[in-house]
Design an enzyme around this catalytic site. Structure first.
Site, mmCIF file in Angstrom:
data_model
loop_
_atom_site.group_PDB
_atom_site.id
_atom_site.type_symbol
_atom_site.label_atom_id
_atom_site.label_comp_id
_atom_site.label_asym_id
_atom_site.label_seq_id
_atom_site.Cartn_x
_atom_site.Cartn_y
_atom_site.Cartn_z
ATOM 1 N N GLN A 1 90.598 26.146 14.917
ATOM 2 C CA GLN A 1 90.149 27.116 15.329
ATOM 3 C C GLN A 1 89.374 27.879 16.100
ATOM 4 O O GLN A 1 89.028 28.316 17.166
ATOM 5 C CB GLN A 1 90.575 28.641 14.382
ATOM 6 N N ASN B 1 97.290 20.294 16.092
ATOM 7 C CA ASN B 1 96.839 19.592 15.200
ATOM 8 C C ASN B 1 96.725 18.361 14.691
ATOM 9 O O ASN B 1 97.910 18.325 13.554
ATOM 10 C CB ASN B 1 95.563 20.582 13.731
ATOM 11 N N LYS C 1 118.949 29.984 37.489
ATOM 12 C CA LYS C 1 119.259 28.926 37.560
ATOM 13 C C LYS C 1 117.771 28.383 36.911
ATOM 14 O O LYS C 1 116.743 28.503 37.415
ATOM 15 C CB LYS C 1 119.230 28.759 39.570
ATOM 16 N N ARG D 1 85.249 14.217 10.853
ATOM 17 C CA ARG D 1 86.443 13.759 10.727
ATOM 18 C C ARG D 1 87.379 13.586 12.245
ATOM 19 O O ARG D 1 86.521 13.998 13.121
ATOM 20 C CB ARG D 1 87.508 15.287 10.200
ATOM 21 N N PHE E 1 85.716 20.293 8.388
ATOM 22 C CA PHE E 1 86.376 21.178 7.916
ATOM 23 C C PHE E 1 86.483 21.702 6.192
ATOM 24 O O PHE E 1 86.388 20.148 5.691
ATOM 25 C CB PHE E 1 88.325 20.855 8.531
ATOM 26 N N THR F 1 123.179 31.437 40.889
ATOM 27 C CA THR F 1 122.266 30.300 40.739
ATOM 28 C C THR F 1 122.479 29.389 41.694
ATOM 29 O O THR F 1 121.635 28.857 41.821
ATOM 30 C CB THR F 1 122.943 30.133 39.156
ATOM 31 N N ASP F 2 123.124 29.122 42.924
ATOM 32 C CA ASP F 2 124.155 27.379 43.026
ATOM 33 C C ASP F 2 122.621 28.330 44.369
ATOM 34 O O ASP F 2 122.422 27.973 45.313
ATOM 35 C CB ASP F 2 125.510 27.682 43.565
ATOM 36 N N HIS G 1 97.213 14.811 13.095
ATOM 37 C CA HIS G 1 96.398 14.979 11.327
ATOM 38 C C HIS G 1 95.908 13.269 12.017
ATOM 39 O O HIS G 1 96.854 12.492 11.867
ATOM 40 C CB HIS G 1 97.025 15.511 9.969
#
Length: 292
Positions: A221, A247, A12, A178, A161, A60-61, A249
């Site tokens: 990273q 990321n 479920k 940045r 970067f 599932t019930d 941007h």
């Protein structure tokens, strides 16, 4: 040619439950747990697939009803505790079940303040962040994986970067200042089944956030590894941590057509596409576990 049944599981999914716990005079002070619970069972279910024999199938019930009953029968506690109770129940009490996996997402709510005081039974959703747990249980043992998703972090400087390879398709300029913004999905596996789960979650989350803020980033990273390393160093009960970080941007807007400069003050926040950085940080002696 032989045709056969391969790996299979069922359960479920997405049982959305809100549990209200009452205390104080006349039960006037409330706490709430807002959770999505998903259950997946692996076991001897071939008969149902091949011949329609459902003698080993836990409906599932029934699984849904068990979630509700367990939430009422005892205090839920932390979601790790609740997931362990459910997973152990299905793995231990039904002979055909070989492995039970219970995954829970918790949506945090905070109290509304009225005239500077926390209201006893009114709440406000605390953003998009969700607390996660997945417990996988066999008859022999259990593995607990906690985590957090939709954790949005941003630093407006302290990120670079540069030094990447360039070819005829490269237009991205190098930058030494940045905006670094990310949506974090982090999941960490514990090496024990007995912990102060609230403290372990809060402490791990804090280490991730503080490492993001304090590490001068030369790449997302590098930030990912620093976050995982900080969590493992601070929490010896964690065997390994997996991080998936978008990321988000942010591009500097060219204001020169308007006769204006832009010293890293005005940015276009791109909705998509995003970079996606993923990695695992682990201990050399981390014990093996069932698939996450």
């Amino acid at each position: 040619m032989t045709i056969r049944l391969g790996e299979n599981q069922y359960g479920k999914a997405e049982t959305h439950m809100v549990r209200v716990t009452k205390s104080g005079p006349f039960g006037s002070v409330h706490e709430i747990k807002d959770v999505n619970v998903s259950i997946a069972l692996v076991g001897d279910f071939a008969g149902s697939h091949l011949t329609g024999d459902n003698s080993n199938i836990v409906p599932t019930d029934t699984q849904k009803n068990t979630i509700y009953a367990f939430a009422k029968d005892e205090p839920m506690g932390e979601i790790e505790q609740f997931a362990l109770r459910l997973a152990r129940h299905f793995a231990h009490d039904f002979p055909a079940v070989q492995r039970a996996r219970v995954s829970i997402e918790e949506h945090p709510w905070g109290r509304i303040e009225v005239e500077g005081k926390a209201h006893p039974h009114s709440f406000i959703r605390a953003g998009s962040e969700k607390r996660l747990v997945t417990v996988t249980c066999t008859r022999e043992r259990a593995w607990v994986v906690s985590g957090v998703s939709d954790l949005y972090l941003l630093k407006s400087t302290g990120s670079e970067f540069a030094g990447f390879p360039r070819d005829q398709y490269t237009t991205l300029p190098e930058t030494h200042d940045r905006v670094l913004a990310t949506a974090v999905l982090a999941r960490w596996r514990y090496s024990t089944e007995e912990l102060d789960w609230a403290d372990a979650f809060a402490g791990t989350r804090r280490q991730l956030i503080e490492a993001f803020a304090s590490k001068h980033s030369l790449a997302l990273q590098q930030t990912l590894y620093a976050m995982g390393e900080a969590a493992l160093q601070a929490r010896p009960e964690i065997a390994e941590i997996r991080l998936s970080m978008e990321n988000k941007h942010h591009y500097l807007v060219d204001l020169s057509p308007f006769g204006l400069g832009n010293e890293n003050e005005v940015f276009y926040a791109s909705d998509r596409p995003n970079g996606l950085i993923e990695g695992t940080v682990t201990r050399d002696d981390a014990p093996a576990a069932a698939a996450w």
